[in-house]
Structures are given as C-alpha cells and as structure tokens.
Design a protein around this motif. Sequence first.
Motif, PDB file in Angstrom:
ATOM      1  N   GLU A  80      58.823  21.011  79.779  1.00 25.95           N
ATOM      2  CA  GLU A  80      59.299  22.173  79.036  1.00 25.95           C
ATOM      3  C   GLU A  80      58.254  22.713  78.057  1.00 25.95           C
ATOM      4  O   GLU A  80      58.524  23.668  77.340  1.00 25.95           O
ATOM      5  CB  GLU A  80      60.578  21.818  78.270  1.00 25.95           C
ATOM      6  N   TYR A  81      57.083  22.097  78.041  1.00 31.76           N
ATOM      7  CA  TYR A  81      56.044  22.459  77.068  1.00 31.76           C
ATOM      8  C   TYR A  81      54.812  23.008  77.765  1.00 31.76           C
ATOM      9  O   TYR A  81      54.520  22.676  78.904  1.00 31.76           O
ATOM     10  CB  TYR A  81      55.674  21.237  76.214  1.00 31.76           C
ATOM     11  N   ASP A  82      54.075  23.834  77.018  1.00 32.03           N
ATOM     12  CA  ASP A  82      52.823  24.414  77.484  1.00 32.03           C
ATOM     13  C   ASP A  82      51.699  23.754  76.679  1.00 32.03           C
ATOM     14  O   ASP A  82      51.624  23.916  75.468  1.00 32.03           O
ATOM     15  CB  ASP A  82      52.849  25.931  77.252  1.00 32.03           C
ATOM     16  N   TYR A  83      50.878  22.971  77.345  1.00 30.35           N
ATOM     17  CA  TYR A  83      49.858  22.154  76.679  1.00 30.35           C
ATOM     18  C   TYR A  83      48.550  22.911  76.497  1.00 30.35           C
ATOM     19  O   TYR A  83      48.216  23.737  77.333  1.00 30.35           O
ATOM     20  CB  TYR A  83      49.616  20.869  77.493  1.00 30.35           C
ATOM     21  N   PRO A  84      47.837  22.566  75.425  1.00 24.16           N
ATOM     22  CA  PRO A  84      48.183  21.635  74.351  1.00 24.16           C
ATOM     23  C   PRO A  84      49.292  22.223  73.477  1.00 24.16           C
ATOM     24  O   PRO A  84      49.386  23.434  73.302  1.00 24.16           O
ATOM     25  CB  PRO A  84      46.893  21.462  73.568  1.00 24.16           C
ATOM     26  N   CYS A  88      57.737  29.942  71.484  1.00 26.95           N
ATOM     27  CA  CYS A  88      57.905  29.905  72.934  1.00 26.95           C
ATOM     28  C   CYS A  88      57.213  31.075  73.610  1.00 26.95           C
ATOM     29  O   CYS A  88      56.904  32.086  72.984  1.00 26.95           O
ATOM     30  CB  CYS A  88      59.396  29.965  73.289  1.00 26.95           C
ATOM     31  N   ARG A  89      57.005  30.898  74.917  1.00 25.59           N
ATOM     32  CA  ARG A  89      56.481  31.995  75.722  1.00 25.59           C
ATOM     33  C   ARG A  89      57.221  32.024  77.042  1.00 25.59           C
ATOM     34  O   ARG A  89      57.703  31.002  77.532  1.00 25.59           O
ATOM     35  CB  ARG A  89      54.990  31.889  75.939  1.00 25.59           C
ATOM     36  N   ILE A  90      57.307  33.210  77.598  1.00 24.18           N
ATOM     37  CA  ILE A  90      57.924  33.401  78.900  1.00 24.18           C
ATOM     38  C   ILE A  90      56.808  33.561  79.917  1.00 24.18           C
ATOM     39  O   ILE A  90      55.941  34.418  79.764  1.00 24.18           O
ATOM     40  CB  ILE A  90      58.821  34.654  78.911  1.00 24.18           C
ATOM     41  N   GLY A  91      56.802  32.718  80.938  1.00 28.17           N
ATOM     42  CA  GLY A  91      55.769  32.770  81.969  1.00 28.17           C
ATOM     43  C   GLY A  91      56.373  32.635  83.347  1.00 28.17           C
ATOM     44  O   GLY A  91      57.592  32.685  83.521  1.00 28.17           O
ATOM     45  N   GLY A 130      59.030  30.008  83.700  1.00 28.09           N
ATOM     46  CA  GLY A 130      60.150  30.119  82.773  1.00 28.09           C
ATOM     47  C   GLY A 130      59.696  30.036  81.333  1.00 28.09           C
ATOM     48  O   GLY A 130      58.545  30.323  81.006  1.00 28.09           O
ATOM     49  N   ILE A 131      60.584  29.614  80.470  1.00 25.24           N
ATOM     50  CA  ILE A 131      60.307  29.523  79.036  1.00 25.24           C
ATOM     51  C   ILE A 131      59.677  28.169  78.737  1.00 25.24           C
ATOM     52  O   ILE A 131      60.182  27.128  79.142  1.00 25.24           O
ATOM     53  CB  ILE A 131      61.599  29.716  78.231  1.00 25.24           C
ATOM     54  N   ARG A 132      58.561  28.201  78.032  1.00 31.68           N
ATOM     55  CA  ARG A 132      57.859  26.984  77.637  1.00 31.68           C
ATOM     56  C   ARG A 132      57.603  27.041  76.130  1.00 31.68           C
ATOM     57  O   ARG A 132      57.366  28.097  75.563  1.00 31.68           O
ATOM     58  CB  ARG A 132      56.515  26.836  78.362  1.00 31.68           C
ATOM     59  N   THR A 133      57.624  25.860  75.508  1.00 31.52           N
ATOM     60  CA  THR A 133      57.340  25.751  74.078  1.00 31.52           C
ATOM     61  C   THR A 133      55.856  25.483  73.886  1.00 31.52           C
ATOM     62  O   THR A 133      55.297  24.584  74.506  1.00 31.52           O
ATOM     63  CB  THR A 133      58.171  24.620  73.447  1.00 31.52           C
TER      64      THR A 133
END
Length: 142
Positions: free
Chosen positions: A27-31, A108-111, A114-117
């Motif tokens: 559910e996360y966008d790294y880093p 968050c961002r929408i990509g 889907g939605i990632r934190t």
Amino acid sequence: MYQNIQELIQWQSDLLLAGRFEDLSREYDYPVALYLKSSSLPIRDSEHLIAILKLTRQSLIRRGVTKIVAKVIAMDLPRKGRFRVWVDSVEQNACGQTLFRAGSVLFCRIGRQGIRTEMVQFWQCAMPEIWQKTPQAIASNG
C-alpha cells in the motif's frame, strides 16, 4: 471518494492487526518517510517497512489492542494525483475500551496501481515505546 478512502484506511488497520504485513506493505510508494515531531525515519523498501510493522504489531498485542478503529477526519481534494488524509485511530481492547488514540496525516498519490501512501506524519503517535527509540535504532531493526 471519501467513503472509499475511509474503507481503505480501516482495511489497512485491519491488515496490521492481522499480521498481513506483505499485503500492507504493498500500500506504500517507496521510499516512504515517517515523521513524528522532530524525528524522521526513511523507509527504503517493503522489507524495511515489514520489520517496522512487525515491531508495531508486537507492541499493539502486548498492550492488549484487539481492534483499531480508524476514522478519516479530513482529506484534501486531489491535485495532480496527490492528496492528504487526516486520520484518527482509536486502539481498543477486547472489551471495547479505548487504550490509546493516535493521529496522523497520510500523504497519498493516485497512480496506475491505485492509491499509495508516500509519507506519514504523526501528530499523536501510538506505540510510544517504539518511538522513544531513536529513528536510527528503529531503522537498524529493519
């Protein structure tokens, strides 16, 4: 959109308590950056986050938390695919008593996936015994 975000945030809280760390880490966008007051902790990848999630869950279980009720209290309208979500999380025991209340802002961002934190800022943090350690000590556990 609000209802979808509310359901997403609650689902993520449920994943944490269930120990479904791999699912939650997706559910996360790294880093990812975690902030608490003047402390920050950069999370480089899912393995690093999973190590921190395990510590977090251990702390919750040790304190008798059996449920987290997460409530979206405000959110931005998305701009260029990014938005913030203010969350109030109430940790409860098996009797439904409140043990601790935490507050955070999720960036968050929408990509395509889907939605990632991308970042989390705590204004009142659960797991105080974990955050009493320095970010470097937390990071070395990951």
